[in-house]
Design a protein around this motif. Structure first.
Motif, PDB file in Angstrom:
ATOM      1  N   HIS A   1      16.546  13.968  21.483  1.00 15.52           N
ATOM      2  CA  HIS A   1      16.414  13.419  22.425  1.00 15.52           C
ATOM      3  C   HIS A   1      17.452  13.056  23.227  1.00 15.52           C
ATOM      4  CE1 HIS A   1      12.318  14.124  21.266  1.00 15.52           C
ATOM      5  NE2 HIS A   1      12.290  13.288  20.845  1.00 15.52           N
ATOM      6  N   GLY A   2      18.214  12.039  22.694  1.00 15.89           N
ATOM      7  CA  GLY A   2      19.320  11.416  23.345  1.00 15.89           C
ATOM      8  C   GLY A   2      20.731  11.944  23.658  1.00 15.89           C
ATOM      9  N   VAL A   3      20.913  12.991  22.828  1.00 12.07           N
ATOM     10  CA  VAL A   3      22.133  14.351  22.455  1.00 12.07           C
ATOM     11  C   VAL A   3      21.609  15.382  23.183  1.00 12.07           C
ATOM     12  CG1 VAL A   3      23.636  15.376  21.613  1.00 12.07           C
ATOM     13  CG2 VAL A   3      23.004  13.078  20.392  1.00 12.07           C
ATOM     14  N   TYR A   4      20.447  15.865  23.103  1.00 15.82           N
ATOM     15  CA  TYR A   4      20.128  16.994  23.397  1.00 15.82           C
ATOM     16  C   TYR A   4      20.020  16.892  25.470  1.00 15.82           C
ATOM     17  CZ  TYR A   4      17.621  20.630  25.192  1.00 15.82           C
ATOM     18  OH  TYR A   4      17.239  22.035  25.673  1.00 15.82           O
ATOM     19  N   LEU A   5      19.024  15.687  24.979  1.00 19.31           N
ATOM     20  CA  LEU A   5      18.422  15.696  27.000  1.00 19.31           C
ATOM     21  C   LEU A   5      19.811  15.304  27.491  1.00 19.31           C
ATOM     22  CD1 LEU A   5      15.018  15.241  26.453  1.00 19.31           C
ATOM     23  CD2 LEU A   5      15.906  17.119  27.913  1.00 19.31           C
ATOM     24  N   GLY A   6      20.291  13.994  27.406  1.00 17.32           N
ATOM     25  CA  GLY A   6      21.237  12.896  28.302  1.00 17.32           C
ATOM     26  C   GLY A   6      22.545  14.137  27.962  1.00 17.32           C
ATOM     27  N   GLY A   7      23.342  15.461  27.029  1.00 20.51           N
ATOM     28  CA  GLY A   7      24.217  15.932  27.444  1.00 20.51           C
ATOM     29  C   GLY A   7      23.571  16.805  28.662  1.00 20.51           C
ATOM     30  N   VAL A   8      22.777  17.424  28.260  1.00 21.24           N
ATOM     31  CA  VAL A   8      22.219  18.623  29.937  1.00 21.24           C
ATOM     32  C   VAL A   8      22.086  17.702  30.624  1.00 21.24           C
ATOM     33  CG1 VAL A   8      20.081  19.846  30.255  1.00 21.24           C
ATOM     34  CG2 VAL A   8      21.341  20.171  28.287  1.00 21.24           C
ATOM     35  N   PHE A   9      21.722  16.595  31.201  1.00 21.03           N
ATOM     36  CA  PHE A   9      21.218  15.815  32.074  1.00 21.03           C
ATOM     37  C   PHE A   9      22.277  15.642  33.248  1.00 21.03           C
ATOM     38  CE2 PHE A   9      16.800  16.045  31.581  1.00 21.03           C
ATOM     39  CZ  PHE A   9      16.026  15.607  32.301  1.00 21.03           C
ATOM     40  N   TRP A  10      23.706  14.851  31.664  1.00 18.00           N
ATOM     41  CA  TRP A  10      24.563  14.723  32.530  1.00 18.00           C
ATOM     42  C   TRP A  10      25.353  15.706  33.058  1.00 18.00           C
ATOM     43  CZ3 TRP A  10      30.129  15.035  31.412  1.00 18.00           C
ATOM     44  CH2 TRP A  10      30.966  14.395  32.201  1.00 18.00           C
ATOM     45  N   ALA A  11      25.674  16.810  32.330  1.00 21.96           N
ATOM     46  CA  ALA A  11      26.474  17.961  32.783  1.00 21.96           C
ATOM     47  C   ALA A  11      26.284  18.773  33.924  1.00 21.96           C
ATOM     48  CB  ALA A  11      26.296  19.117  31.785  1.00 21.96           C
ATOM     49  N   ILE A  12      24.471  18.562  34.059  1.00 24.76           N
ATOM     50  CA  ILE A  12      24.369  18.769  35.509  1.00 24.76           C
ATOM     51  C   ILE A  12      24.635  17.865  36.310  1.00 24.76           C
ATOM     52  CG2 ILE A  12      21.843  19.491  36.727  1.00 24.76           C
ATOM     53  CD1 ILE A  12      20.937  20.480  34.056  1.00 24.76           C
ATOM     54  N   HIS A  13      23.764  16.404  36.863  1.00 28.41           N
ATOM     55  CA  HIS A  13      24.170  15.515  36.884  1.00 28.41           C
ATOM     56  C   HIS A  13      25.524  15.321  37.871  1.00 28.41           C
ATOM     57  CE1 HIS A  13      24.181  11.010  39.281  1.00 28.41           C
ATOM     58  NE2 HIS A  13      24.812  11.006  39.170  1.00 28.41           N
ATOM     59  N   HIS A  14      26.750  16.228  36.663  1.00 27.89           N
ATOM     60  CA  HIS A  14      28.219  16.249  37.461  1.00 27.89           C
ATOM     61  C   HIS A  14      28.720  17.721  38.297  1.00 27.89           C
ATOM     62  CE1 HIS A  14      28.245  12.360  35.186  1.00 27.89           C
ATOM     63  NE2 HIS A  14      29.373  12.181  35.706  1.00 27.89           N
ATOM     64  N   GLY A  15      27.338  18.472  37.961  1.00 26.97           N
ATOM     65  CA  GLY A  15      28.113  19.739  38.869  1.00 26.97           C
ATOM     66  C   GLY A  15      27.828  20.693  37.822  1.00 26.97           C
ATOM     67  N   MET A  16      27.743  20.723  36.874  1.00 25.53           N
ATOM     68  CA  MET A  16      27.506  22.177  35.969  1.00 25.53           C
ATOM     69  C   MET A  16      26.137  22.610  36.056  1.00 25.53           C
ATOM     70  SD  MET A  16      28.202  24.197  33.595  1.00 25.53           S
ATOM     71  CE  MET A  16      28.723  23.368  31.999  1.00 25.53           C
ATOM     72  N   PRO A  17      26.292  24.485  36.999  1.00 25.89           N
ATOM     73  CA  PRO A  17      25.100  24.707  37.710  1.00 25.89           C
ATOM     74  C   PRO A  17      24.003  24.947  36.729  1.00 25.89           C
ATOM     75  CG  PRO A  17      27.217  25.466  38.036  1.00 25.89           C
ATOM     76  CD  PRO A  17      27.616  24.374  36.984  1.00 25.89           C
TER      77      PRO A  17
ATOM     78  N   LEU B   1      27.870  21.806  24.975  1.00 26.35           N
ATOM     79  CA  LEU B   1      27.462  22.528  24.081  1.00 26.35           C
ATOM     80  C   LEU B   1      27.689  21.023  22.972  1.00 26.35           C
ATOM     81  CD1 LEU B   1      31.311  24.270  23.930  1.00 26.35           C
ATOM     82  CD2 LEU B   1      29.133  25.209  23.642  1.00 26.35           C
ATOM     83  N   ILE B   2      27.520  20.249  23.399  1.00 26.15           N
ATOM     84  CA  ILE B   2      26.939  19.005  22.485  1.00 26.15           C
ATOM     85  C   ILE B   2      25.576  18.526  22.186  1.00 26.15           C
ATOM     86  CG2 ILE B   2      27.414  16.950  22.229  1.00 26.15           C
ATOM     87  CD1 ILE B   2      30.540  16.489  22.695  1.00 26.15           C
ATOM     88  N   SER B   3      25.651  18.839  23.105  1.00 28.63           N
ATOM     89  CA  SER B   3      23.594  19.028  24.078  1.00 28.63           C
ATOM     90  C   SER B   3      22.691  19.629  22.796  1.00 28.63           C
ATOM     91  CB  SER B   3      23.107  18.889  25.364  1.00 28.63           C
ATOM     92  OG  SER B   3      23.515  20.227  25.488  1.00 28.63           O
ATOM     93  N   VAL B   4      23.642  20.806  22.469  1.00 30.61           N
ATOM     94  CA  VAL B   4      23.164  22.642  22.228  1.00 30.61           C
ATOM     95  C   VAL B   4      23.138  21.596  20.157  1.00 30.61           C
ATOM     96  CG1 VAL B   4      23.594  24.824  21.592  1.00 30.61           C
ATOM     97  CG2 VAL B   4      23.624  23.903  22.971  1.00 30.61           C
ATOM     98  N   LEU B   5      24.422  21.451  19.994  1.00 31.86           N
ATOM     99  CA  LEU B   5      24.202  20.844  18.252  1.00 31.86           C
ATOM    100  C   LEU B   5      23.587  19.706  18.437  1.00 31.86           C
ATOM    101  CD1 LEU B   5      28.448  21.219  18.546  1.00 31.86           C
ATOM    102  CD2 LEU B   5      26.470  22.756  17.536  1.00 31.86           C
ATOM    103  N   GLY B   6      23.511  19.349  19.211  1.00 28.60           N
ATOM    104  CA  GLY B   6      22.136  18.004  19.038  1.00 28.60           C
ATOM    105  C   GLY B   6      21.371  18.110  18.625  1.00 28.60           C
TER     106      GLY B   6
END
Length: 291
Positions: free
Chosen positions: A75-91, A157-162
């Motif tokens: 939850h923390g690493v996976y969703l946190g990484g995905v949401f943070w990347a998209i929030h900072h411009g990752m398509p 990538l960190i979110s995927v590994l998480g």
């Protein structure tokens, strides 16, 4: 019971796909770690109530620890990484493509740490499924802009590994206890990490409106309760490589939902990709014929 369990994989895929739709409604009105922290705390409180209401067996210290670690990762690493990347411009399309590597990574980890037999048929199914995901997301990859940076790529990538590590940890160390109480401790773990992220990196500003309330209610009740509980059942009862392969179907289902709700493009190439992804999942999950 067996007839009901047949519908669990399909139900999980559909529910999990709606999470991306909920994120689309929520992200303009709240920062990612702040939103996730509130969501996870609410889910933890809800599962604590369910534990008391259902009379579920309380987790031992060891079970609580392992479930918390799995929650930090899943939850923390996976969703946190995905949401943070998209929030900072990752398509979102590129982020989904990177997340699409998760079944392959999970299969490798399952073979190493769970000693699961990954046959050639399984590897072929995982590869075909990844090809289908690429085809489904291909039209969206043309929208890549300045948000693709070393930081957003690393977060993805960190979110995927998480997620891969979290599902393996859950299977190996945390599948023997009560699912309701274990899921509560998972959300405790996810809450701790996202609260730290919100305090360290965000202003914690929230704009409360109808879209945010709807997204919050949907993500807590449907995703954090329904989809995650189904995932826990599949992790407990199935092989990790097969469970992970279901994630290949999520982009396709998300594309269909986005087409229905937001009028996003859905062309013949993407439909073909959906068929290929489904074939890949079929190869990865099919049981060998009995003699």
């Amino acid at each position: 019971m067996r007839s009901i369990k047949r519908f669990i994989p399909a139900s999980f895929v559909v529910l999990w796909a709606t999470g991306f739709i909920g994120a689309r409604y929520a992200m303009p009105w709240a920062e990612p770690f702040t939103f996730l922290a509130i969501r996870f705390v609410a889910a933890a409180i809800l599962f604590a109530g369910l534990t008391a209401l259902l009379g579920s067996r309380r987790a031992s210290r060891e079970e609580a620890f392992h479930a918390t670690v799995a929650g930090v990762l899943m939850h923390g690493v996976y969703l946190g990484g995905v949401f943070w990347a998209i929030h900072h411009g990752m398509p979102a399309g590129l982020s989904a493509l990177i997340v699409g590597l998760q079944p392959l990574i999970t299969a490798v980890l399952a073979g190493k740490f769970l000693h699961e037999a990954i046959l050639r048929r399984h590897w072929a199914g995982l590869a075909v499924g990844l090809l289908g995901v690429v085809i489904v997301l291909w039209p969206k990859l043309g929208m890549i802009g300045g948000g693709v940076t070393a930081a957003t790529l690393a977060a993805s990538l960190i979110s995927v590994l998480g997620m891969a590590a979290g599902t393996i940890w859950q299977k190996r160390f945390a599948s023997g206890g009560d699912l309701v109480s274990a899921t509560m401790w998972q959300y405790v773990g996810g809450s701790v990490l996202t609260i730290v992220g919100a305090l360290a990196f965000e202003t914690r500003a929230i704009t409360v409106n109808g879209e945010l309330i709807f997204a919050f209610a949907w993500l807590v009740l449907v995703l954090s309760v329904g989809a995650i509980f189904l995932l826990m059942v599949m992790i407990r009862d199935g092989e990790m490589s097969k469970v992970a392969s279901l994630f290949y179907l999520v982009p396709a289902v998300t594309a269909v939902i986005a087409w229905a709700l937001f009028g996003e493009e859905l062309n013949l190439l993407q439909i073909a990709g959906m068929a290929i992804a489904t074939l890949g999942v079929g190869l990865a999950t099919a049981r060998p014929a009995k003699a």
